[in-house]
Write a protein that holds these residues in place. Structure first.
Motif, PDB file in Angstrom:
ATOM      1  N   ALA A  41       0.828  -1.209   0.000  1.00 16.33           N
ATOM      2  CA  ALA A  41       0.000   0.000   0.000  1.00 16.33           C
ATOM      3  C   ALA A  41       0.864   1.262   0.000  1.00 16.33           C
ATOM      4  O   ALA A  41       0.545   2.238  -0.690  1.00 16.33           O
ATOM      5  CB  ALA A  41      -0.937  -0.003   1.208  1.00 16.33           C
ATOM      6  N   LEU A  42       1.967   1.243   0.746  1.00 16.07           N
ATOM      7  CA  LEU A  42       2.868   2.396   0.777  1.00 16.07           C
ATOM      8  C   LEU A  42       3.541   2.617  -0.579  1.00 16.07           C
ATOM      9  O   LEU A  42       3.747   3.765  -0.987  1.00 16.07           O
ATOM     10  CB  LEU A  42       3.917   2.224   1.876  1.00 16.07           C
ATOM     11  N   ASN A  43       3.874   1.522  -1.275  1.00 18.92           N
ATOM     12  CA  ASN A  43       4.438   1.644  -2.628  1.00 18.92           C
ATOM     13  C   ASN A  43       3.442   2.335  -3.563  1.00 18.92           C
ATOM     14  O   ASN A  43       3.815   3.226  -4.337  1.00 18.92           O
ATOM     15  CB  ASN A  43       4.808   0.279  -3.202  1.00 18.92           C
ATOM     16  N   ILE A  44       2.185   1.913  -3.483  1.00 19.82           N
ATOM     17  CA  ILE A  44       1.134   2.503  -4.333  1.00 19.82           C
ATOM     18  C   ILE A  44       0.948   3.975  -3.979  1.00 19.82           C
ATOM     19  O   ILE A  44       0.848   4.840  -4.868  1.00 19.82           O
ATOM     20  CB  ILE A  44      -0.188   1.728  -4.177  1.00 19.82           C
ATOM     21  N   LEU A  45       0.939   4.288  -2.678  1.00 22.27           N
ATOM     22  CA  LEU A  45       0.782   5.665  -2.233  1.00 22.27           C
ATOM     23  C   LEU A  45       1.941   6.536  -2.729  1.00 22.27           C
ATOM     24  O   LEU A  45       1.731   7.643  -3.230  1.00 22.27           O
ATOM     25  CB  LEU A  45       0.693   5.716  -0.701  1.00 22.27           C
ATOM     26  N   GLY A  46       3.169   6.023  -2.610  1.00 19.14           N
ATOM     27  CA  GLY A  46       4.347   6.764  -3.065  1.00 19.14           C
ATOM     28  C   GLY A  46       4.305   7.056  -4.560  1.00 19.14           C
ATOM     29  O   GLY A  46       4.592   8.171  -5.004  1.00 19.14           O
ATOM     30  N   SER A  48       1.587   7.131  -6.433  1.00 15.91           N
ATOM     31  CA  SER A  48       0.469   8.049  -6.683  1.00 15.91           C
ATOM     32  C   SER A  48       0.858   9.492  -6.365  1.00 15.91           C
ATOM     33  O   SER A  48       0.534  10.411  -7.124  1.00 15.91           O
ATOM     34  CB  SER A  48      -0.755   7.660  -5.848  1.00 15.91           C
ATOM     35  N   LEU A  49       1.568   9.686  -5.251  1.00 15.25           N
ATOM     36  CA  LEU A  49       2.017  11.032  -4.887  1.00 15.25           C
ATOM     37  C   LEU A  49       3.015  11.573  -5.910  1.00 15.25           C
ATOM     38  O   LEU A  49       2.980  12.762  -6.245  1.00 15.25           O
ATOM     39  CB  LEU A  49       2.635  11.033  -3.481  1.00 15.25           C
ATOM     40  N   SER A  50       3.891  10.700  -6.420  1.00 19.84           N
ATOM     41  CA  SER A  50       4.832  11.116  -7.472  1.00 19.84           C
ATOM     42  C   SER A  50       4.075  11.556  -8.715  1.00 19.84           C
ATOM     43  O   SER A  50       4.398  12.578  -9.324  1.00 19.84           O
ATOM     44  CB  SER A  50       5.775   9.972  -7.839  1.00 19.84           C
ATOM     45  N   PHE A  51       3.071  10.771  -9.093  1.00 24.26           N
ATOM     46  CA  PHE A  51       2.254  11.098 -10.262  1.00 24.26           C
ATOM     47  C   PHE A  51       1.595  12.459 -10.083  1.00 24.26           C
ATOM     48  O   PHE A  51       1.619  13.318 -10.981  1.00 24.26           O
ATOM     49  CB  PHE A  51       1.197  10.008 -10.479  1.00 24.26           C
ATOM     50  N   ILE A  52       0.989  12.679  -8.901  1.00 29.93           N
ATOM     51  CA  ILE A  52       0.288  13.943  -8.628  1.00 29.93           C
ATOM     52  C   ILE A  52       1.264  15.118  -8.642  1.00 29.93           C
ATOM     53  O   ILE A  52       0.969  16.186  -9.209  1.00 29.93           O
ATOM     54  CB  ILE A  52      -0.469  13.861  -7.281  1.00 29.93           C
ATOM     55  N   ALA A  53       2.442  14.945  -8.027  1.00 33.39           N
ATOM     56  CA  ALA A  53       3.433  16.031  -7.972  1.00 33.39           C
ATOM     57  C   ALA A  53       3.916  16.418  -9.364  1.00 33.39           C
ATOM     58  O   ALA A  53       4.011  17.607  -9.691  1.00 33.39           O
ATOM     59  CB  ALA A  53       4.609  15.599  -7.094  1.00 33.39           C
ATOM     60  N   ILE A  54       4.211  15.431 -10.202  1.00 37.26           N
ATOM     61  CA  ILE A  54       4.693  15.720 -11.564  1.00 37.26           C
ATOM     62  C   ILE A  54       3.580  16.331 -12.402  1.00 37.26           C
ATOM     63  O   ILE A  54       3.813  17.280 -13.169  1.00 37.26           O
ATOM     64  CB  ILE A  54       5.269  14.445 -12.215  1.00 37.26           C
ATOM     65  N   ALA A  55       2.355  15.819 -12.244  1.00 36.31           N
ATOM     66  CA  ALA A  55       1.215  16.383 -12.981  1.00 36.31           C
ATOM     67  C   ALA A  55       0.967  17.828 -12.559  1.00 36.31           C
ATOM     68  O   ALA A  55       0.692  18.695 -13.403  1.00 36.31           O
ATOM     69  CB  ALA A  55      -0.026  15.532 -12.745  1.00 36.31           C
ATOM     70  N   TYR A  82       2.966   1.645 -13.960  1.00 38.09           N
ATOM     71  CA  TYR A  82       3.585   0.934 -12.842  1.00 38.09           C
ATOM     72  C   TYR A  82       2.667   0.933 -11.616  1.00 38.09           C
ATOM     73  O   TYR A  82       2.563  -0.069 -10.910  1.00 38.09           O
ATOM     74  CB  TYR A  82       4.928   1.598 -12.517  1.00 38.09           C
ATOM     75  N   THR A  83       1.976   2.058 -11.383  1.00 35.79           N
ATOM     76  CA  THR A  83       1.054   2.149 -10.245  1.00 35.79           C
ATOM     77  C   THR A  83      -0.127   1.197 -10.420  1.00 35.79           C
ATOM     78  O   THR A  83      -0.546   0.538  -9.461  1.00 35.79           O
ATOM     79  CB  THR A  83       0.549   3.598 -10.072  1.00 35.79           C
ATOM     80  N   VAL A  84      -0.654   1.107 -11.636  1.00 40.52           N
ATOM     81  CA  VAL A  84      -1.768   0.175 -11.917  1.00 40.52           C
ATOM     82  C   VAL A  84      -1.317  -1.273 -11.669  1.00 40.52           C
ATOM     83  O   VAL A  84      -2.054  -2.072 -11.076  1.00 40.52           O
ATOM     84  CB  VAL A  84      -2.284   0.361 -13.362  1.00 40.52           C
ATOM     85  N   ILE A  85      -0.099  -1.612 -12.093  1.00 38.92           N
ATOM     86  CA  ILE A  85       0.431  -2.968 -11.876  1.00 38.92           C
ATOM     87  C   ILE A  85       0.582  -3.239 -10.378  1.00 38.92           C
ATOM     88  O   ILE A  85       0.211  -4.311  -9.883  1.00 38.92           O
ATOM     89  CB  ILE A  85       1.773  -3.150 -12.609  1.00 38.92           C
TER      90      ILE A  85
END
Length: 201
Positions: A41-46, A48-55, A82-85
């Protein structure tokens, strides 16, 4: 001295069978399963946060060069895939109740194990190549604002960081995760065998 060596060899060959009930084994693996779920779950959260920050950077900061937009698009696509996987794999270990159906959880855990091997093997290199391309396109505009020394430092640190992540860090993570999942699978196999063959009094 030879007698001591023989005794030591016999001791090493001697296997002590420790009998642990299925309930006790389930209690032991409860912490490990929860730890595995939390890490996933922490990997997915990390990610997702990277995706949001770059977006957010892409939306709120003005870029002049088309190469920067291409670079950010490639990076976001790689992180998104990668997040979906990661999420798909997380659902494998989170959807079954291992206390009620240990055999079903065992088969889900084996699928999770195979998926993780693929993730760290071929899919990891897809992710690394996509991120590298994204960064190359992004750096075309960003490096034009820096001095020569700053360019060398920025490119050098980026290359060193990617090499470190692709070699030492990746190997350590793969080894630790393989051992952890293999141990969990072994424990669930023992639990399944104890449930299917109850102890005789």
């Amino acid at each position: 001295m030879q007698a001591f060596d023989q005794i030591q060899e016999l001791w090493q060959k001697h296997e002590v069978e420790v009998k642990v009930s299925a309930d006790e084994m389930l209690q032991q693996v409860k912490k490990e399963v929860n730890g595995l779920k939390l890490k996933s779950a922490l990997n997915i959260l990390g990610m997702s946060l990277s995706f949001i920050a770059i977006a957010a950077l892409w939306i709120f900061y003005h870029f002049d060069s088309w190469t920067t937009h291409v670079g950010i698009s490639i990076t976001l696509a790689a992180i998104g895939v990668y997040t979906v996987i990661l999420y798909r794999d997380h659902r494998l270990i989170a959807k079954s109740d291992y206390t009620v159906h240990p055999a079903a959880y065992l088969s889900a855990l084996k699928i999770y194990q195979l998926n993780r091997y693929k993730l760290y093997d071929s899919l990891y290199w897809f992710y690394t190549v996509a991120l590298s391309l994204g960064m190359i396109f992004y750096f075309i505009e960003m490096l034009s604002y820096l001095s020569l020394i700053q360019k060398v430092i920025a490119v050098g640190l980026t290359v060193l960081w990617m090499l470190f992540c692709s070699t030492l860090l990746r190997k350590a993570v793969i080894k630790r995760e393989k051992e952890r999942i293999a141990l969990l699978i072994e424990k669930f196999e023992r639990i399944s065998s104890q449930i299917s063959q109850p102890e005789r009094i």
